[in-house]
Design a protein around this motif. Structure first.
Motif, PDB file in Angstrom:
ATOM      1  N   ALA A 111       0.811  -1.217   0.000  1.00 18.76           N
ATOM      2  CA  ALA A 111       0.000   0.000   0.000  1.00 18.76           C
ATOM      3  C   ALA A 111       0.842   1.263   0.000  1.00 18.76           C
ATOM      4  O   ALA A 111       0.300   2.360   0.088  1.00 18.76           O
ATOM      5  N   LYS A 377      -3.939   4.876   0.031  1.00 19.35           N
ATOM      6  CA  LYS A 377      -2.529   4.553   0.211  1.00 19.35           C
ATOM      7  C   LYS A 377      -2.253   4.440   1.714  1.00 19.35           C
ATOM      8  O   LYS A 377      -2.814   5.193   2.514  1.00 19.35           O
ATOM      9  N   GLY A 384      -6.532   1.215  -1.119  1.00 17.69           N
ATOM     10  CA  GLY A 384      -5.082   1.351  -0.997  1.00 17.69           C
ATOM     11  C   GLY A 384      -4.292   0.415  -1.871  1.00 17.69           C
ATOM     12  O   GLY A 384      -3.136   0.707  -2.214  1.00 17.69           O
TER      13      GLY A 384
END
Length: 547
Positions: A111, A377, A384
């Protein structure tokens, strides 16, 4: 005389206190000041790509395919108009899907950026060789801990772990790993890197040491797209974000050619990389080549070309308009590369793979970057780690092919190697799956199990089931992604047996992994459903991301 000494001493104390107070307030400028003094940015210099044969001995259609891997940086899944989203149309990126294939459920290696890129370049879980956390200098991690936090959620800086940590420049993929360009070189490919690296800056870890014949690199995690005061740039700063504060203070508009000194590009970074990619394609038009084009867009700092910004007057919010203009430049890059391949007669036998390193970032402050998925993220929710995979190869892949099943950044390695006819390494565990049969046939990818990990935040997707396990907060989330692809209905309380089954898989996989090469210095809170600049409300889901 004594009185004069006391006055001088008092003045020195006052000046010293003022200097210390100023340093306390602006200390995060220190890395940039040191870099400017010890490694100043040189004026622009020409980049002379190694010239392949002047004439082709074999027609392009009969050679092994050229392979171009294009990776965007922090691109939200909702930034792409082919997915019915975005602030602006992305027609060239959309072409890669409509004229090629896409995998319906495609996942990033991690991620955050560094581990995802390590997964693509090695075909292995980065945790297999200790690359668990994104490479950042300790001063950057400490900077993030100085923010106000989010309501009651405060960042945690593990100062005790700084002692003995390896130098930032050595935080990278070990030289013992086999990189994708090394495998392709063995099949006769000329290998080219343009753009972001973020997999090690020390001798032995840079692109030109890890299998790339030539590299035009931003070695760190980001760079400025133009100098702050350029007449051609429009800037958008994010006052709520300590990451943004640090990068504006320290990033430079600079690149390095084959490990040489930093020098200034002669234009906006996205266009500069694109122009260099065009030059490299021309230089290699008569031999098979692999190009890793790793754009820094639309990662912060948010900087747009004024000429692009001025065309988007219908977007009223300044930050949104800058971000949209960055997407315009990214899409223009893809259009330019497609046009160059056509011009050189290479389009039919070139495999283009397009993806992003992770989902859109929570700190940008834009709520819809990853819609309809939850998360950002630095979370393992779908927002993500969901990314596009577009694969265009007119000679082999039919337009508009949709592939069901689960693909991963890990699979870039085996897929590219298979296209080149190069065998995978046999002396180590490989986690990469060759997706070419599915991309060509449109048949579903066989069922598989994938894992993600960052410290004590660990996740498995097994078939359609996905379990997330977090230590901070201490909880689990269980989702049936077939019925609930956007993770709205947590089934963990209702299905403890499934939780136990999947948790056991996480534990078994983790037992195979060595200790991280460097520790996570920071744990920072990230809310799942709102961006960083949204107000705190009780009951919001969150995770602490270790880095």
């Amino acid at each position: 005389m004594m009185k004069k000494r006391w006055i001088l001493l008092g003045t020195a104390v006052v000046l010293g206190a003022a200097a210390y107070a100023g340093w306390q307030r602006y200390w995060y400028y220190t890395p940039g000041l040191i870099a400017a003094a010890t490694n100043p940015v040189q004026p622009n210099q020409p980049v002379n790509w190694s010239q392949g044969p002047a004439t082709a001995t074999t027609p392009a259609v009969k050679r092994p395919p050229n392979i171009i891997l294009i990776v965007a940086d922090d691109l939200g899944i909702n930034d792409i108009s082919a997915f019915s989203g975005g602030l602006v149309p992305t027609p060239a990126i959309d072409r890669l899907m409509t004229e090629g294939a896409t995998v319906d459920s495609f996942y990033t290696g991690n991620a955050t950026c560094s581990p995802s890129r390590a997964a693509m370049m090695t075909g292995r879980y980065p945790t297999r060789f200790g690359f668990e956390f994104t490479a950042v200098p300790p001063i950057f991690a400490e900077n993030l801990s100085h923010g106000d936090g989010i309501g009651p959620l405060k960042a945690i800086f593990h100062k005790d772990k700084v002692k003995g940590i390896m130098p930032y420049e050595q935080m990278g993929v070990p030289a013992s790993e086999v990189m994708l360009p090394e495998v392709l070189s063995r099949a006769g490919y000329h290998t080219l890197h343009i753009g972001k690296w973020h997999l090690g800056e020390a001798d032995g870890l840079r692109p030109e040491n890890q299998g790339f014949d030539e590299s035009l690199a931003v070695l760190a995690g980001a760079a400025k797209f133009l100098p702050d005061d350029s007449p051609d740039v429009v800037n958008a700063k994010l006052p709520w974000d300590p990451i943004d504060r640090f990068i504006w203070a320290n990033l430079r508009h600079a690149v390095r050619w084959n490990g040489g000194k930093n020098f200034a590009p002669d234009r906006y970074m996205t266009d500069y990389f694109t122009d260099q990619a065009v030059n490299a394609i021309h230089a290699n038009r008569n031999r098979p080549f692999f190009m890793y084009l790793a754009h820094t867009a639309p990662h912060t700092p948010l900087q747009a070309l004024k000429s692009d910004y001025d065309k988007l007057g219908h977007i009223k919010d300044h930050r949104d308009r800058v971000y949209a203009a960055m997407l315009v430049a990214l899409d223009r890059s893809v259009a330019t590369i497609l046009a160059k391949l056509e011009q050189e007669g290479l389009a039919d036998n070139t495999l283009i793979l397009f993806t992003s390193d992770n989902g859109g970032a929570w700190y940008v402050g834009m709520p819809d970057l990853n819609r309809p998925y939850r998360g950002w993220k630095a979370t393992f929710f779908e927002g993500g780690i969901r990314a596009p995979l577009f694969a265009r190869w007119p000679a082999r892949i039919k337009p508009g092919t949709h592939v069901a099943g689960v693909g991963s950044h890990l699979d870039m390695f085996a897929t590219a190697a298979a296209a080149a006819g190069s065998p995978l390494p046999t002396d180590r565990v490989m986690d990469s799956m060759n997706l070419l049969p599915e991309l060509e046939s449109g048949q579903p990818i066989p069922p598989r199990t994938l894992f993600w990990r960052s410290g004590d935040y660990r996740v498995v997707r097994d078939g359609d089931w996905k379990l997330q396990v977090s230590a901070r907060p201490n909880r689990v989330w269980l989702y049936d992604l077939k019925a609930d692809p956007t993770e709205r209905h947590d089934l963990s309380a209702a299905m403890p047996e499934k939780v136990a089954e999947l948790r056991a898989k996480i534990v078994a996989q983790a037992a195979q992994m060595p200790k991280p090469l460097w520790p996570a210095l920071l744990e920072g809170p990230v809310r799942i459903d709102v961006p960083m600049n949204a107000p705190w409300k009780e009951g919001q889901d969150y995770v602490y991301w270790a880095n």
